[in-house]
Design a protein around this motif. Structure first.
Motif, PDB file in Angstrom:
ATOM      1  N   SER A 139      -4.191 -17.691  13.165  1.00 26.85           N
ATOM      2  CA  SER A 139      -5.202 -16.666  12.882  1.00 26.85           C
ATOM      3  C   SER A 139      -4.941 -15.401  13.686  1.00 26.85           C
ATOM      4  O   SER A 139      -5.119 -14.287  13.186  1.00 26.85           O
ATOM      5  N   ALA A 140      -4.525 -15.564  14.936  1.00 25.06           N
ATOM      6  CA  ALA A 140      -4.267 -14.405  15.794  1.00 25.06           C
ATOM      7  C   ALA A 140      -3.060 -13.602  15.335  1.00 25.06           C
ATOM      8  O   ALA A 140      -2.960 -12.412  15.626  1.00 25.06           O
ATOM      9  N   LEU A 141      -2.158 -14.224  14.603  1.00 25.05           N
ATOM     10  CA  LEU A 141      -0.926 -13.553  14.188  1.00 25.05           C
ATOM     11  C   LEU A 141      -1.056 -12.814  12.854  1.00 25.05           C
ATOM     12  O   LEU A 141      -0.061 -12.536  12.198  1.00 25.05           O
ATOM     13  N   GLU A 142      -2.250 -12.464  12.484  1.00 22.79           N
ATOM     14  CA  GLU A 142      -2.474 -11.666  11.285  1.00 22.79           C
ATOM     15  C   GLU A 142      -2.232 -10.196  11.616  1.00 22.79           C
ATOM     16  O   GLU A 142      -2.743  -9.701  12.610  1.00 22.79           O
ATOM     17  N   VAL A 143      -1.481  -9.504  10.773  1.00 17.69           N
ATOM     18  CA  VAL A 143      -1.197  -8.089  11.030  1.00 17.69           C
ATOM     19  C   VAL A 143      -2.244  -7.174  10.404  1.00 17.69           C
ATOM     20  O   VAL A 143      -2.194  -5.959  10.596  1.00 17.69           O
ATOM     21  N   GLY A 144      -3.188  -7.746   9.687  1.00 17.27           N
ATOM     22  CA  GLY A 144      -4.261  -6.940   9.113  1.00 17.27           C
ATOM     23  C   GLY A 144      -3.730  -5.843   8.208  1.00 17.27           C
ATOM     24  O   GLY A 144      -2.821  -6.062   7.405  1.00 17.27           O
ATOM     25  N   ASP A 145      -4.272  -4.668   8.366  1.00 19.09           N
ATOM     26  CA  ASP A 145      -3.887  -3.520   7.538  1.00 19.09           C
ATOM     27  C   ASP A 145      -2.723  -2.737   8.135  1.00 19.09           C
ATOM     28  O   ASP A 145      -2.424  -1.634   7.676  1.00 19.09           O
ATOM     29  N   ALA A 146      -2.073  -3.291   9.142  1.00 20.60           N
ATOM     30  CA  ALA A 146      -0.988  -2.562   9.815  1.00 20.60           C
ATOM     31  C   ALA A 146       0.116  -2.179   8.838  1.00 20.60           C
ATOM     32  O   ALA A 146       0.666  -1.078   8.925  1.00 20.60           O
ATOM     33  N   GLU A 147       0.432  -3.062   7.913  1.00 27.07           N
ATOM     34  CA  GLU A 147       1.495  -2.752   6.949  1.00 27.07           C
ATOM     35  C   GLU A 147       1.117  -1.559   6.069  1.00 27.07           C
ATOM     36  O   GLU A 147       1.961  -0.720   5.764  1.00 27.07           O
ATOM     37  N   GLU A 148      -0.148  -1.497   5.671  1.00 26.39           N
ATOM     38  CA  GLU A 148      -0.609  -0.374   4.842  1.00 26.39           C
ATOM     39  C   GLU A 148      -0.588   0.932   5.637  1.00 26.39           C
ATOM     40  O   GLU A 148      -0.171   1.975   5.128  1.00 26.39           O
ATOM     41  N   HIS A 149      -1.015   0.873   6.893  1.00 25.30           N
ATOM     42  CA  HIS A 149      -0.976   2.074   7.739  1.00 25.30           C
ATOM     43  C   HIS A 149       0.474   2.513   7.987  1.00 25.30           C
ATOM     44  O   HIS A 149       0.767   3.711   7.993  1.00 25.30           O
ATOM     45  N   LEU A 150       1.360   1.548   8.177  1.00 26.88           N
ATOM     46  CA  LEU A 150       2.776   1.869   8.348  1.00 26.88           C
ATOM     47  C   LEU A 150       3.326   2.542   7.096  1.00 26.88           C
ATOM     48  O   LEU A 150       4.067   3.513   7.181  1.00 26.88           O
ATOM     49  N   ARG A 151       2.947   2.022   5.949  1.00 27.09           N
ATOM     50  CA  ARG A 151       3.401   2.615   4.679  1.00 27.09           C
ATOM     51  C   ARG A 151       2.941   4.068   4.579  1.00 27.09           C
ATOM     52  O   ARG A 151       3.712   4.945   4.178  1.00 27.09           O
ATOM     53  N   ASP A 152       1.689   4.341   4.942  1.00 23.81           N
ATOM     54  CA  ASP A 152       1.190   5.720   4.920  1.00 23.81           C
ATOM     55  C   ASP A 152       1.978   6.604   5.878  1.00 23.81           C
ATOM     56  O   ASP A 152       2.340   7.733   5.546  1.00 23.81           O
ATOM     57  N   ALA A 153       2.234   6.085   7.076  1.00 25.22           N
ATOM     58  CA  ALA A 153       2.990   6.863   8.062  1.00 25.22           C
ATOM     59  C   ALA A 153       4.387   7.182   7.532  1.00 25.22           C
ATOM     60  O   ALA A 153       4.856   8.319   7.653  1.00 25.22           O
ATOM     61  N   LYS A 154       5.037   6.182   6.939  1.00 25.40           N
ATOM     62  CA  LYS A 154       6.387   6.402   6.416  1.00 25.40           C
ATOM     63  C   LYS A 154       6.381   7.390   5.251  1.00 25.40           C
ATOM     64  O   LYS A 154       7.296   8.208   5.120  1.00 25.40           O
ATOM     65  N   LYS A 155       5.342   7.307   4.432  1.00 23.63           N
ATOM     66  CA  LYS A 155       5.241   8.214   3.280  1.00 23.63           C
ATOM     67  C   LYS A 155       5.160   9.656   3.759  1.00 23.63           C
ATOM     68  O   LYS A 155       5.926  10.514   3.312  1.00 23.63           O
ATOM     69  N   TRP A 156       4.244   9.934   4.695  1.00 27.77           N
ATOM     70  CA  TRP A 156       4.086  11.304   5.183  1.00 27.77           C
ATOM     71  C   TRP A 156       5.270  11.745   6.029  1.00 27.77           C
ATOM     72  O   TRP A 156       5.666  12.913   5.997  1.00 27.77           O
ATOM     73  N   PHE A 157       5.860  10.814   6.750  1.00 23.57           N
ATOM     74  CA  PHE A 157       7.041  11.139   7.553  1.00 23.57           C
ATOM     75  C   PHE A 157       8.199  11.534   6.639  1.00 23.57           C
ATOM     76  O   PHE A 157       8.873  12.543   6.870  1.00 23.57           O
ATOM     77  N   THR A 158       8.417  10.755   5.594  1.00 24.49           N
ATOM     78  CA  THR A 158       9.506  11.039   4.657  1.00 24.49           C
ATOM     79  C   THR A 158       9.296  12.387   3.982  1.00 24.49           C
ATOM     80  O   THR A 158      10.233  13.185   3.856  1.00 24.49           O
TER      81      THR A 158
END
Length: 149
Positions: free
Chosen positions: A58-77
């Motif tokens: 349960s503790a090893l859930e990344v939550g919405d981190a992947e979605e936030h990373l995707r947004d960061a990569k989108k704007w960075f690109t």
């Protein structure tokens, strides 16, 4: 095009570049914030191994981190392609670090998930195997023989 218009365009581009960088930084900050806390992964109050594994899983859930990373990569690109960032090495490095952290956490979660399903079966195997189990089977067999006599 007048000189004033060109100046305004440069100023607008500068503002847009700053906003883009802020969006990337904000998304990265949100992603880091949704990752599990180190203490949540390390500490436990479970009574047995299965409880520890379930808590860890349960503790090893990344939550919405992947979605936030995707947004960061989108704007960075987009910012990189528009050549909007004067210096984006720090952003690029943080994106790579975040990707690595998410991958490590996800892989650990998969391993813990496998153990969570394996440990109960292993416990059952160990309970049913060995000399103690053989003597119980013999005792059961003796009782059956006595009933037949």
């Amino acid at each position: 095009m007048s000189q004033a218009t060109l100046g305004d365009d440069e100023e607008l581009f500068g503002e847009a570049a700053n906003e883009m960088r802020e969006d990337v930084e904000s998304s990265l900050e949100d992603a880091w914030a949704t990752l599990p806390d180190a203490d949540d992964v390390w500490e436990t109050d479970a009574d047995n191994v299965l409880g520890v594994l379930n808590g860890l899983n349960s503790a090893l859930e990344v939550g919405d981190a992947e979605e936030h990373l995707r947004d960061a990569k989108k704007w960075f690109t987009m910012g990189q392609r528009a050549d909007a960032f004067d210096d984006a090495d720090d952003l690029e490095e943080e994106i790579a670090d975040l990707e690595e952290a998410i991958t490590d956490i996800s892989e650990a979660g998969e391993q813990v998930g496998e153990l969570t399903s394996t440990i109960p079966a292993l416990r059952g195997t160990l309970q049913d195997a060995g000399p103690a189990a053989d003597s119980e089977a013999t005792d059961d067999g003796d009782d059956a023989d006595e009933d037949e006599e």
